[in-house]
Every structure is written in structure tokens, then in C-alpha cells.
Design an enzyme around this catalytic site. Structure first.
Site, mmCIF file in Angstrom:
data_model
loop_
_atom_site.group_PDB
_atom_site.id
_atom_site.type_symbol
_atom_site.label_atom_id
_atom_site.label_comp_id
_atom_site.label_asym_id
_atom_site.label_seq_id
_atom_site.Cartn_x
_atom_site.Cartn_y
_atom_site.Cartn_z
ATOM 1 N N HIS A 98 0.866 -1.169 0.000
ATOM 2 C CA HIS A 98 0.000 0.000 0.000
ATOM 3 C C HIS A 98 0.910 1.228 0.000
ATOM 4 O O HIS A 98 1.209 1.802 1.043
ATOM 5 C CB HIS A 98 -0.908 -0.003 1.229
ATOM 6 C CG HIS A 98 -2.011 -1.009 1.153
ATOM 7 N ND1 HIS A 98 -1.837 -2.331 1.466
ATOM 8 C CD2 HIS A 98 -3.317 -0.868 0.788
ATOM 9 C CE1 HIS A 98 -2.982 -2.982 1.305
ATOM 10 N NE2 HIS A 98 -3.895 -2.115 0.893
ATOM 11 N N GLU A 166 -5.541 -4.208 -7.173
ATOM 12 C CA GLU A 166 -6.870 -3.622 -7.414
ATOM 13 C C GLU A 166 -6.768 -2.411 -8.335
ATOM 14 O O GLU A 166 -7.411 -1.381 -8.135
ATOM 15 C CB GLU A 166 -7.553 -3.303 -6.083
ATOM 16 C CG GLU A 166 -7.747 -4.558 -5.235
ATOM 17 C CD GLU A 166 -8.172 -4.309 -3.795
ATOM 18 O OE1 GLU A 166 -8.576 -3.175 -3.479
ATOM 19 O OE2 GLU A 166 -8.084 -5.248 -2.977
ATOM 20 N N TRP A 171 -9.942 3.535 -5.920
ATOM 21 C CA TRP A 171 -9.684 3.911 -4.524
ATOM 22 C C TRP A 171 -8.209 4.077 -4.198
ATOM 23 O O TRP A 171 -7.874 4.489 -3.100
ATOM 24 C CB TRP A 171 -10.325 2.902 -3.576
ATOM 25 C CG TRP A 171 -10.144 1.465 -3.979
ATOM 26 C CD1 TRP A 171 -9.118 0.632 -3.640
ATOM 27 C CD2 TRP A 171 -11.031 0.702 -4.785
ATOM 28 N NE1 TRP A 171 -9.297 -0.610 -4.200
ATOM 29 C CE2 TRP A 171 -10.486 -0.595 -4.905
ATOM 30 C CE3 TRP A 171 -12.252 0.991 -5.433
ATOM 31 C CZ2 TRP A 171 -11.098 -1.609 -5.650
ATOM 32 C CZ3 TRP A 171 -12.861 -0.022 -6.165
ATOM 33 C CH2 TRP A 171 -12.290 -1.289 -6.264
ATOM 34 N N TYR A 238 -14.103 -9.460 -2.700
ATOM 35 C CA TYR A 238 -14.717 -9.570 -1.383
ATOM 36 C C TYR A 238 -16.219 -9.836 -1.483
ATOM 37 O O TYR A 238 -16.889 -9.394 -2.425
ATOM 38 C CB TYR A 238 -14.453 -8.303 -0.575
ATOM 39 C CG TYR A 238 -13.033 -8.219 -0.072
ATOM 40 C CD1 TYR A 238 -12.690 -8.765 1.159
ATOM 41 C CD2 TYR A 238 -12.029 -7.626 -0.828
ATOM 42 C CE1 TYR A 238 -11.388 -8.715 1.622
ATOM 43 C CE2 TYR A 238 -10.721 -7.572 -0.369
ATOM 44 C CZ TYR A 238 -10.410 -8.112 0.854
ATOM 45 O OH TYR A 238 -9.114 -8.074 1.317
ATOM 46 N N GLU A 274 -6.855 -11.884 -2.574
ATOM 47 C CA GLU A 274 -7.611 -11.360 -1.427
ATOM 48 C C GLU A 274 -9.055 -11.808 -1.560
ATOM 49 O O GLU A 274 -9.646 -11.709 -2.634
ATOM 50 C CB GLU A 274 -7.579 -9.827 -1.346
ATOM 51 C CG GLU A 274 -6.270 -9.216 -0.917
ATOM 52 C CD GLU A 274 -6.375 -7.706 -0.715
ATOM 53 O OE1 GLU A 274 -7.414 -7.249 -0.173
ATOM 54 O OE2 GLU A 274 -5.432 -7.002 -1.088
#
Length: 370
Positions: A98, A166, A171, A238, A274
Site C-alpha cells: 500500500h 486492485e 480507490w 470480497y 484477497e
């Protein structure tokens, strides 16, 4: 695989092991930060985990993050110890990143801000941009970390490196709204070229992991850096507010089938990089993971395993990883303490003991697969 740079023998063996699991009847289970962050643990050096306290076994794969380099989720030196101890226990390490927004924080990069998307970060850190040297200093930390993580034989520990995940979302500053597909690919390639070409890092496999669901191969590969830069084709997906009839398992199975086809065509390894249960409802905001009580899918772990293994694509993934247990209100696997036992503990224990799931150890002291 046609990876561009040389690899250590132990990294090659790790990739062979992951490939073997792709063709086996087992899936490696993983959790982020399991070795040093948890609710039920007293020791944070990689020897305990919520998973181990509940089931007697560490996850087969444990994720760590470059956030620790900035003092979030641990610190740099302690994380090296965690990785070493996990390796001694036969655990595979995956390193996510990140990354901070390099337009913030002055000359350094100590602001945790990957989801602050202004400042044109992705373009300014590339060669010719005013922040390229700052970005290179961050990459130097990754290179130093990879070299400092050594096993009991003094050899560098092989790890899975997962940057810019991602990437099709909006985001993070490297997302689709802030970098074109071509710019994202340039940034990804530059990062790997710098680490493995200029810095000589040879113990990191590389994962590409867009967000799900996947509708078709072209969409999944729209930001793909190329076979010479990637070892693992991943997916982050998710399950929000699970309930019967929500269609999640159908979309998940379709996505994994598509990725499996791509992986087989390219000689790659497929993985669910994930996944997790997101309850997304509290009076004070939302739970990122499981709710402390009254979860709508109390058998989610065993049901998800059944769904994943119901199709050829799901059976072919090497591993699946859930996120971290940060606190007793933000956690992704159930836990038990002296005063509390989460309502999904029994289901998770059943999941962990299922013959389709592989927990640690993956390797013994002689680096042989257990």
C-alpha cells in the site's frame, strides 16, 4: 514462465511448489499480517497468530506490507524478524504494497495515503517526473528488505511481491481513474525493472491482482504488464453482506474459471490474492470484516470453500488469502480469547481441517514440501 530477470534457486522452488498446488486437490490458506497482528496473540514476532491459537496451525501463507516501512502495521526491523520466524515455521510470505501518495509528506513518504488520489502521483514518480528520486528511495527500502530477510542457512527468503493491486478500481492513486492502462503498465514495469534490474533483487516472485469480478479475459488483461514481469495471476474479490441468492459465488466461480484459462495459456499460477466476508454494517460506521455477532452467513468459510472447489478454475488456484485481524471490531477470521469465542470459530476450524485446505507448515527445515 518467461520472467525477465534471474531468480534464486529457492524462489524457483517456491514457484514450483505453488504450481504443484495448482494441480493438487489442496488450496493453500493465507491471512494478512497473521504473524504479528491479531486479537488473541501476546507475542508479535511471527510465532503466534489468531489462526494458530484457534486451530493449532499457522496459515500456509502470511501477508506482510510495506506499510511497516513507514511505521504502520509494525516497523521495518521487527518485520524482518517476523518474516524470518514465519519462514522457520514453514510459512510462505507474500509482500503487498500500500504505497504512500508520494506527492505528500515532504521529502519523505511517511504519510499512509494510497487512497488519497490527487496530486498526479503515478505520473510524477516515473523517470522525468519531479518525484522519481523520491520513489526510487522507497523502492530501495523494498530491495533492502528483500535482502535482509534471510533463512537459517543465511539465504534470502523467497517471497511473493504484489504491488499496485486492485488497479482497475478507483480507490488507490494507481487506479483506473488516475492512470491510463498504458501509464499503469509503464509504472509497473519500471518498478520491477528498478528492483530486479538495477537493484538486483532475485528473491521476489511478482503477482498481478485486479479487483473482481472478472467478466472476460480482455478486461482482466487490460492493465497486464506482460508475461516477462508476472509470475502469479491473482484476483481480489470480497463478499459484501453475504446472503443466499446474492450471486457472489456464481460470479466468483466464473472469474476464477476465466483466470485459470489465462494462467494455463501462459504457464502462470492462479491465486485468490484477497477474499473475505465484509459485513459492512454497524452503528458507528462499518465492519471491514466479520461482525462480532449475528453474521448473516455463519458457515461462510466452509461454504466458500465448497463454492471455490466446485469448478475447475477454483480447484486450480494455488492459494487464497483473507485480510488481517486488526482488532476485535475489524477482523477477517474468527478468534477466541479467555472471555470470548466468536460464533464462526467452529466453522473456521472445520474449514482449516478440511483436506482441501493446506495450512502451515508448507516446508520443513530442509526446505522440502511437507
Amino acid at each position: 514462465m518467461n520472467f525477465k530477470y534471474k531468480r534464486t534457486e529457492k524462489l524457483i522452488r517456491l514457484l514450483d511448489t505453488l504450481r504443484d498446488f495448482s494441480y493438487s486437490d489442496q488450496i493453500l490458506f493465507g491471512q494478512q499480517n497473521a504473524g504479528h497482528i491479531g486479537v488473541s496473540i501476546d507475542i508479535t514476532d511471527g510465532t503466534e497468530s489468531d489462526c494458530k491459537n484457534l486451530t493449532g496451525m499457522h496459515p500456509a501463507i502470511v501477508g506482510v506490507d510495506t506499510l511497516s516501512f513507514q511505521g504502520y502495521e509494525g516497523n521495518y526491523n521487527d518485520l524482518i524478524t517476523v518474516v524470518k520466524n514465519l519462514r522457520r515455521q514453514g510459512v510462505i510470505i507474500t509482500l503487498s504494497s500500500h504505497m504512500p501518495n508520494f506527492t505528500l509528506g515532504g521529502d519523505e513518504f511517511y504519510d499512509y495515503s494510497p487512497n488519497i488520489t490527487d496530486g498526479d502521483c503515478g505520473r510524477r514518480i516515473l523517470p522525468g517526473g519531479d518525484l522519481n528520486e523520491k520513489y526510487n528511495r522507497f523502492l530501495d527500502l523494498i530491495a533492502d528488505f528483500a535482502s535482509a530477510c534471510v533463512d537459517v542457512e543465511g539465504e534470502k527468503i523467497p517471497m511473493i511481491f504484489r504491488p499496485f493491486h486492485e488497479c482497475n478500481g478507483d480507490w488507490f492513486w494507481w487506479g483506473k481513474d488516475y492512470l491510463t492502462d498504458e501509464e499503469y503498465i509503464d509504472l509497473f514495469r519500471y518498478t520491477i525493472d528498478y528492483l530486479m534490474g538495477q537493484k538486483g533483487v532475485d528473491n521476489l516472485a511478482v503477482a498481478y491482482s485486479p479487483n473482481g469480478p472478472v467478466e472476460n479475459a480482455d478486461g482482466y488483461l487490460s492493465r497486464y504488464p506482460g508475461d516477462e514481469y508476472i509470475d502469479i495471476l491473482g484476483l481480489d474479490y470480497y463478499h459484501d453482506k453475504p446472503h443466499k441468492g446474492d450471486g457472489f459465488y456464481h460470479r466468483l466461480s466464473e472469474s476464477l474459471d476465466i483466470i485459470d484459462d489465462i494462467a494455463k495459456e501462459r504457464g502462470m499460477i492462479a491465486a485468490l490474492t484477497e477474499i473475505g466476508y465484509r459485513s459492512l454494517e454497524t452503528e458507528n460506521g462499518y465492519f471491514e470484516g466479520l461482525a462480532p455477532m449475528d453474521n448473516t452467513a455463519p458457515e461462510w468459510f466452509t461454504e466458500t470453500l465448497d463454492a471455490i472447489t466446485s469448478t475447475a478454475g477454483g480447484k486450480s488456484i494455488a492459494y487464497m488469502l483473507v485480510w488481517a485481524n486488526f482488532s476485535d471490531t475489524q477482523f477477517w477470521i474468527p478468534f477466541a480469547t479467555e472471555d470470548f469465542r466468536h460464533e464462526m470459530c467452529d466453522d473456521f476450524v472445520k474449514f482449516a481441517e478440511d483436506p482441501r485446505i493446506k495450512m502451515a507448515p508448507v516446508f520443513d527445515f530442509n526446505d522440502q514440501v511437507c
